[in-house]
Design an enzyme around this catalytic site. Structure first.
Site, short mmCIF file in Angstrom:
data_model
loop_
_atom_site.label_atom_id
_atom_site.label_comp_id
_atom_site.label_asym_id
_atom_site.label_seq_id
_atom_site.Cartn_x
_atom_site.Cartn_y
_atom_site.Cartn_z
N LYS A 198 43.85 -23.00 -32.07
CA LYS A 198 43.09 -21.83 -30.75
C LYS A 198 43.00 -21.06 -31.44
CE LYS A 198 46.26 -20.08 -26.85
NZ LYS A 198 46.53 -18.82 -27.10
N HIS A 217 57.73 -15.67 -27.59
CA HIS A 217 57.51 -17.63 -27.18
C HIS A 217 57.98 -17.74 -28.34
CE1 HIS A 217 53.53 -16.74 -28.35
NE2 HIS A 217 53.70 -18.02 -29.05
N ASP A 219 56.80 -21.14 -30.76
CA ASP A 219 56.20 -22.36 -30.60
C ASP A 219 56.46 -23.83 -30.42
OD1 ASP A 219 54.09 -20.31 -30.66
OD2 ASP A 219 52.98 -20.62 -33.06
N HIS A 273 58.11 -15.02 -30.90
CA HIS A 273 57.41 -13.58 -31.58
C HIS A 273 56.21 -13.98 -30.55
CE1 HIS A 273 55.47 -17.59 -32.11
NE2 HIS A 273 54.26 -17.46 -31.86
#
Length: 332
Positions: A198, A217, A219, A273
Site C-alpha cells: 500500500k 488503528h 493492522d 498508530h
C-alpha cells in the site's frame, strides 16, 4: 459516482479544510499532541544473535513497534521504489483513474481514496495505491502501474527483499517466545504468506491540525514493514500517549499486527498508530502488509496456552473471517 481525490483538492489552492475531513475535537492533532522526550526502539540487525532476539522480544511486548537498521536492503532500491511511486502519482488524473479500485464491490486493488460508510464518518486526507505482491498465485499484474515502465521491475526486487526480511523477523519473533524459529511462519502459511503493498500519499493539507492522514488503528496483518519519506507524521500509542516516530535515513519501520498478537496469545502487542499530515509538504509511505492466506486458521499457539495459568485470550478463526469482521467493524 465520481470520487473526490485528495490530491486534486490539495492542488486546488484550498485555504480551509473541507468539513468532511475535519476530525472530531478529541481526534484533532492540535488537541492530542504527542508526548515529548520519548523515542521508539531502534534495533540493529547486525548485533549478536542472542542480543537481537532479546531486543526484538522486548520491543514487541512493550511497544509492538520498532525501527530496524543494518537490514541489508540497498538504499538505492528504496530510492527507486520511492521514485517510481512518485512518478505514478504525478501522472495526469485520467491515467491514474484507469487503475481505480472499487472496494464497495469487492475490488480492493488499485488506485483509491478512503470512502466512508455513513455520513457520520470523517474522511482521511490520503490517496493510495494498493496491490498484492506475493504469492504468485494471488498476483494480478494487470492492476500494477504500467507507467512508469520500471514500476514492476523495482517492485519485484523490493518484494524479494521484504520476503528475506520477513523470514528473518519471524524467526527472531518465534525464538523470543521460546519456540523453534519456523513456528510462526508455518502458522502464517509458510510459502503462501501474502504480501500486500500500500503506497500512501498524503498531499499538503491546508489545516493539518484538524485532519488525519489515517485514523488510529491496528493492522490486521501479522507484520507490516514500512518505509517512509523524510516528512514525519507516524505516531504510535504508548502508555496513554501518542509518541512521534522519528525519521531515520534508511531505517525500516516494523509494526506488529493483530495476527501476531493472537498467535502469541497477547504476549506481543498489536500497535495502535495514526498518520498526521503536513501543510507544506507531501508525505508518503510504502507499507507491505504480511498476512496469512485467507483460509488459514489463526488462534493462540497451543505451546503458549495453559488452561489454568494462561488460558486462550482469543478465539480461533480463519483470517478471512477475521478480516471481514474487522473491515465491517464487527466484534471479534
Amino acid at each position: 459516482m465520481e470520487i473526490e481525490r485528495v490530491q486534486i483538492l490539495s492542488h486546488g489552492g484550498l485555504e480551509e479544510l473541507p468539513p468532511q475531513f475535519v476530525r472530531p475535537a478529541h481526534e484533532q492533532p492540535q488537541n492530542t499532541k504527542a508526548i515529548e522526550g520519548v523515542t521508539v526502539p531502534v534495533i540493529s540487525l547486525s548485533q549478536p544473535h542472542d542480543a537481537l532476539v532479546d531486543e526484538v522480544f522486548r520491543a514487541s511486548t512493550e511497544w509492538g513497534f520498532f525501527l530496524i537498521t543494518d537490514h541489508g536492503m540497498p538504499s538505492s532500491l528504496i530510492q527507486r521504489l520511492q521514485e517510481v511511486s512518485q512518478e505514478f502519482f504525478a501522472l495526469p488524473q485520467k491515467d491514474k483513474e484507469a487503475y481505480a479500485n472499487d472496494p464497495a464491490n469487492g475490488k480492493f486493488e488499485g488506485y483509491g481514496t478512503k470512502m466512508t460508510k455513513s455520513h457520520d464518518e470523517k474522511l482521511e486526507w490520503i490517496d493510495y495505491f494498493f496491490h498484492v505482491m506475493s504469492p504468485p498465485s494471488r498476483v494480478n499484474y494487470e492492476i500494477w502501474p504500467r507507467n512508469p515502465p520500471s514500476y514492476r521491475e523495482v517492485c519485484e526486487k523490493y518484494k524479494e527483499e521484504i520476503l528475506r526480511l520477513t523470514d528473518e523477523l519471524l524467526k527472531l519473533l518465534s525464538e523470543g517466545l521460546g519456540l523453534e524459529e519456523k513456528v510462526l511462519k508455518s502458522h502464517l502459511g509458510s510459502e503462501e504468506i501474502e504480501l500486500e503493498m500500500k503506497i500512501n500519499m498524503y498531499p499538503p493539507c491546508p489545516q493539518p491540525q484538524l485532519a488525519l492522514g489515517v485514523e488510529p488503528h491496528t493492522d490486521m496483518s501479522a507484520l507490516t514493514i514500512l518505509v517512509p519519506n523524510d516528512v514525519p507524521g507516524l505516531e504510535v500509542w504508548k502508555n496513554g500517549n501518542w509518541v512521534s516516530v522519528q525519521y531515520l535515513p534508511d531505517a525500516l519501520f516494523v509494526h506488529l499486527g493483530d495476527q501476531l498478537q493472537v498467535l502469541s496469545n497477547g504476549k506481543y502487542e498489536s500497535v495502535l498508530h495514526r498518520s498526521l499530515v503536513n501543510k507544506e509538504r507531501m508525505r508518503m509511505s510504502w507499507a507491505v502488509f504480511i498476512a496469512p492466506p485467507h483460509q488459514a486458521l489463526i488462534g493462540p499457539l497451543p505451546e503458549l496456552v495453559d488452561d489454568e495459568k494462561n488460558p486462550a485470550k482469543f478465539s480461533t478463526k480463519t483470517f478471512a473471517e477475521y478480516r471481514y469482521r474487522k473491515f465491517n467493524k464487527l466484534p471479534q
